[in-house]
Design an enzyme around this catalytic site. Structure first.
Site, short mmCIF file in Angstrom:
data_model
loop_
_atom_site.label_atom_id
_atom_site.label_comp_id
_atom_site.label_asym_id
_atom_site.label_seq_id
_atom_site.Cartn_x
_atom_site.Cartn_y
_atom_site.Cartn_z
N HIS A 46 0.63 -1.31 -0.09
CA HIS A 46 0.21 0.30 0.49
C HIS A 46 0.88 1.35 -0.35
O HIS A 46 -0.16 2.75 -0.12
CB HIS A 46 -0.87 0.22 1.62
CG HIS A 46 -0.05 0.61 2.72
ND1 HIS A 46 0.47 -0.58 3.62
CD2 HIS A 46 -0.53 1.89 3.27
CE1 HIS A 46 1.29 -0.25 4.24
NE2 HIS A 46 0.52 1.23 4.33
N HIS A 53 1.72 7.32 -0.82
CA HIS A 53 1.15 5.60 -0.10
C HIS A 53 -0.36 6.03 -1.18
O HIS A 53 -1.16 6.83 -0.39
CB HIS A 53 0.35 6.87 1.56
CG HIS A 53 -0.06 5.74 2.33
ND1 HIS A 53 -0.87 5.62 2.58
CD2 HIS A 53 0.53 5.27 3.43
CE1 HIS A 53 -1.65 5.02 3.59
NE2 HIS A 53 -0.60 4.77 4.61
#
Length: 138
Positions: free
Chosen positions: A45, A60
């Site tokens: 992620h 992110h």
């Protein structure tokens, strides 16, 4: 999207560095510059990069997406790899993230902002692979 509009105080406050956020329409993260992969979260992620000009970047994908435990993410690189601008780094399933009631907005931060006189994001436009997203002023 301007960083202050990210629905997470840590990113919105700029405490982790200046930058910008992207509201992705395609579930792919491409290298914004030639860089070394310094951090690759096991869940896929988030990724940390150090560009050849010394900028340290954090990308992110989404908010709280660590909760998905890697489901919906596919990495195409490994920590320590050297990547070229435009290279595919991570694929992610936008619909899966949204079905889990998580925002897909993706901050792109220069984590070593203090090393620069300024960090200048582009002004709210559509970004495509290869476009300039952030400029650093030495």
């Amino acid at each position: 999207v301007v960083l202050k509009d990210v629905p997470d105080e840590v990113f919105a406050s700029g405490v982790m560095g200046n930058g910008i956020a992207v509201e992705p329409t395609v579930g792919k993260v491409f290298a914004p510059a030639d860089a070394e992969v310094t951090t690759l979260f096991p869940t896929g992620h988030a990724i940390g990069l150090k560009t050849t000009n010394g900028a340290e970047l954090l990308i992110h994908i989404g908010m709280d997406t660590v909760k998905l435990e890697g489901k919906g993410f596919k990495t195409h690189i490994a920590q320590g790899d050297h990547v070229k601008k435009g290279q595919l780094l991570i694929e992610f399933d936008i619909d899966f993230i949204k079905k889990n009631n998580l925002p897909v907005i993706t901050p792109v931060l220069v984590t070593n902002t203090a090393a620069y006189k300024d960090v200048v994001p582009v002004d709210g436009k559509t970004i495509n692979n290869g476009d300039n997203l952030i400029s650093t002023v030495a």
